[in-house]
Structure formats: C-alpha cells, structure tokens
Design a protein around this motif. Structure first.
Motif, PDB file in Angstrom:
ATOM      1  N   THR A 106       0.824  -1.203   0.000  1.00 32.98           N
ATOM      2  CA  THR A 106       0.000   0.000   0.000  1.00 32.98           C
ATOM      3  C   THR A 106       0.857   1.253   0.000  1.00 32.98           C
ATOM      4  OG1 THR A 106      -1.721  -1.177   1.240  1.00 32.98           O
ATOM      5  CG2 THR A 106      -1.848   1.222   1.213  1.00 32.98           C
ATOM      6  N   THR A 107       1.920   1.230   0.781  1.00 36.05           N
ATOM      7  CA  THR A 107       2.822   2.383   0.851  1.00 36.05           C
ATOM      8  C   THR A 107       3.500   2.627  -0.486  1.00 36.05           C
ATOM      9  OG1 THR A 107       3.242   1.934   3.201  1.00 36.05           O
ATOM     10  CG2 THR A 107       4.788   3.383   2.074  1.00 36.05           C
ATOM     11  N   VAL A 108       3.973   1.560  -1.106  1.00 38.22           N
ATOM     12  CA  VAL A 108       4.646   1.689  -2.405  1.00 38.22           C
ATOM     13  C   VAL A 108       3.672   2.223  -3.464  1.00 38.22           C
ATOM     14  CG1 VAL A 108       5.705   0.389  -4.302  1.00 38.22           C
ATOM     15  CG2 VAL A 108       6.364  -0.084  -1.929  1.00 38.22           C
ATOM     16  N   ALA A 109       2.424   1.743  -3.408  1.00 37.56           N
ATOM     17  CA  ALA A 109       1.454   2.095  -4.449  1.00 37.56           C
ATOM     18  C   ALA A 109       0.861   3.491  -4.281  1.00 37.56           C
ATOM     19  CB  ALA A 109       0.332   1.054  -4.479  1.00 37.56           C
ATOM     20  N   TYR A 110       0.652   3.920  -3.045  1.00 35.62           N
ATOM     21  CA  TYR A 110      -0.149   5.127  -2.841  1.00 35.62           C
ATOM     22  C   TYR A 110       0.575   6.272  -2.116  1.00 35.62           C
ATOM     23  CZ  TYR A 110      -3.940   2.041  -4.199  1.00 35.62           C
ATOM     24  OH  TYR A 110      -4.742   1.160  -4.885  1.00 35.62           O
ATOM     25  N   VAL A 111       1.754   6.033  -1.600  1.00 36.62           N
ATOM     26  CA  VAL A 111       2.490   7.088  -0.897  1.00 36.62           C
ATOM     27  C   VAL A 111       3.671   7.515  -1.763  1.00 36.62           C
ATOM     28  CG1 VAL A 111       3.760   7.697   1.198  1.00 36.62           C
ATOM     29  CG2 VAL A 111       1.782   6.167   1.336  1.00 36.62           C
ATOM     30  N   GLU A 112       3.850   8.824  -1.906  1.00 38.21           N
ATOM     31  CA  GLU A 112       4.877   9.334  -2.813  1.00 38.21           C
ATOM     32  C   GLU A 112       6.283   8.892  -2.413  1.00 38.21           C
ATOM     33  OE1 GLU A 112       4.515  13.513  -3.228  1.00 38.21           O
ATOM     34  OE2 GLU A 112       2.532  13.433  -4.168  1.00 38.21           O
TER      35      GLU A 112
END
Length: 249
Positions: A106-112
């Motif tokens: 989720t962090t890789v996909a949605y956080v810059e």
C-alpha cells in the motif's frame, strides 16, 4: 521397472473424497503409476469395505499388500502426519506476515515516498482488522475462549462480544484516518486490558491456555504473540492520540 500401486477411492456425483485425491497425488509424486479405481456410489464403497474388511476409504495397495488410508500411506513413505497437532503459532504469524506485506504494498502504491512510519501504521491497522475478522467468524467460539482469561470479559460477558467489533472499528478507523480522538481511546483501552489480562494469566498465574486472538477454535498458545497483539493496539492507540493532539506529524 516402473512402480505401480492400486488405489480405491470414493468418487461419486455427490462426494469426491479429498483424501483419495491426496493419496493419488502422493503416490504419483513418489514415482508410482496409479491404477485408480473410483468407487462411484455408496453401494460400491460399502461393498468394497466389506470385501476387504476395512472401515474407511481410500485404500492403497502396493505389490498386492494393503497399505491403508492416506495417513498410513504417509507413514509408509516415512512422512509425518499431514495435519499439524498440538499448539502452533502459524495462524497468527501468517496474519502478521501478510499484514506487513500489505502495508508495504500500500505504501509503495499510494504514498509518494517510502515511509517506515506509514508502513508501521498500516501494518498495525491491517493486523487488527484481519484479526477481528478471525474472531467474528464464530463469536460464540471466540467468547468461550476469551472469557477464560480476559479480566474484563470475566466480569462482564457482553464485553467479549463487543471486543472484536471494537478491534475492527479501531483498525478500519486507522485505515480511514479518522480522528485520533475517536479511534485512539478504543484501541488503547482494549489493548491495555488485553495486555494486562494476558500477562496475568501467563506470567503470574502460569496458566496454559489457548489464545482467542485468531478465533476460538485455534491452537495458538496464549503468551508472547498474544501479548504482542495487545501491545500493537496500545501503541496504535497512543500514536493516534499523539497525532490528534499534534504531538507528532
């Protein structure tokens, strides 16, 4: 010379025996050519059991000698039982591992930018949510186990039924980024009561209990992993409150 084995297994329009399929797969993986006899009706199955004086199917024969069912076949090949017995941490460790991978994804996909703090936040939220689902699958079984060690649930059984909903609310609330003033106290409360209860039951009273953390039918022992779950909730609740008060970003 190719090895051969004869297998009799139940395979009807209403029921396909899973252990028959497992026996066939095991024999093939051991290099056997399988003479597969499907017992296509209950009458065929009963007739076979009567003829061979056995109580169950499947039955495997190697070199004309009856080996037995799936468990006996595994033993014949010097393999351990297929089903794990006794206590195990596998269910809760699997949940933590998947929750951690989900947090990273989720962090890789949605956080810059990759943020360790964000990964930890999501990990705690995902873990709580998945664990609550495990409890909600069978509330009766969960509460039967939970009330044997949780100090508040012992005094008020209704709390045992509220607990998994509160855990789900806290986890989903963290994911939805609801106000820490709403989510934080819930997570901190249930985590603190849970941690105290587990510590007392395991480390003070020295009781050997099964943890209800992944549902009431699990063989997860009450102890360090259970305490860790509650510490996660305490930490998550504290973090949410700190963010609400503006103490951290």
């Amino acid at each position: 010379m190719k090895k051969t084995a004869t297998l009799y297994r139940m395979h009807t329009s209403e029921h396909i025996c899973p252990f028959g399929l497992r026996s066939k797969d095991l024999l093939e993986r051991q290099g056997f050519e399988v003479d597969d006899h499907k017992l296509a009706s209950r009458e065929d199955t009963d007739k076979f059991k009567k003829e061979h004086n056995v109580e169950t199917t499947p039955q495997t024969f190697i070199d004309g000698k009856r080996i037995g069912g799936h468990d006996a076949l595994r033993e014949h090949f010097n393999m351990g039982p297929a089903v794990k017995t006794g206590t195990t941490y596998t269910p809760v460790l699997a949940i933590f591992a998947v929750a951690f991978l989900m947090a990273i994804a989720t962090t890789v996909a949605y956080v810059e930018s990759i943020s360790l703090i964000k990964i930890i936040e999501l990990f705690v939220a995902y873990s709580m949510t998945i664990l609550s689902i495990q409890k909600l699958r069978d509330l009766y079984a969960f509460t039967n186990s939970f009330i044997t060690y949780d100090l508040l649930a012992m005094r008020n059984l209704r709390y045992a039924y509220i607990y998994p909903f509160a855990e789900a609310f806290a986890g989903i609330g963290m994911l939805a980024m609801l106000s820490g003033f709403i989510v934080g106290p819930v997570s901190l409360f249930i985590g603190t009561v849970g941690a105290i209860s587990v510590y007392k039951a395991v480390y003070i009273d020295k009781r050997e209990l099964k943890c209800a953390c992944v549902g009431g039918d699990s063989n997860v022992p009450l102890g360090f992993v259970s305490l860790t779950e509650n510490i996660f909730m305490m930490a998550g609740g504290t973090w949410m409150l700190c963010k609400a008060f503006g103490l951290v970003n």
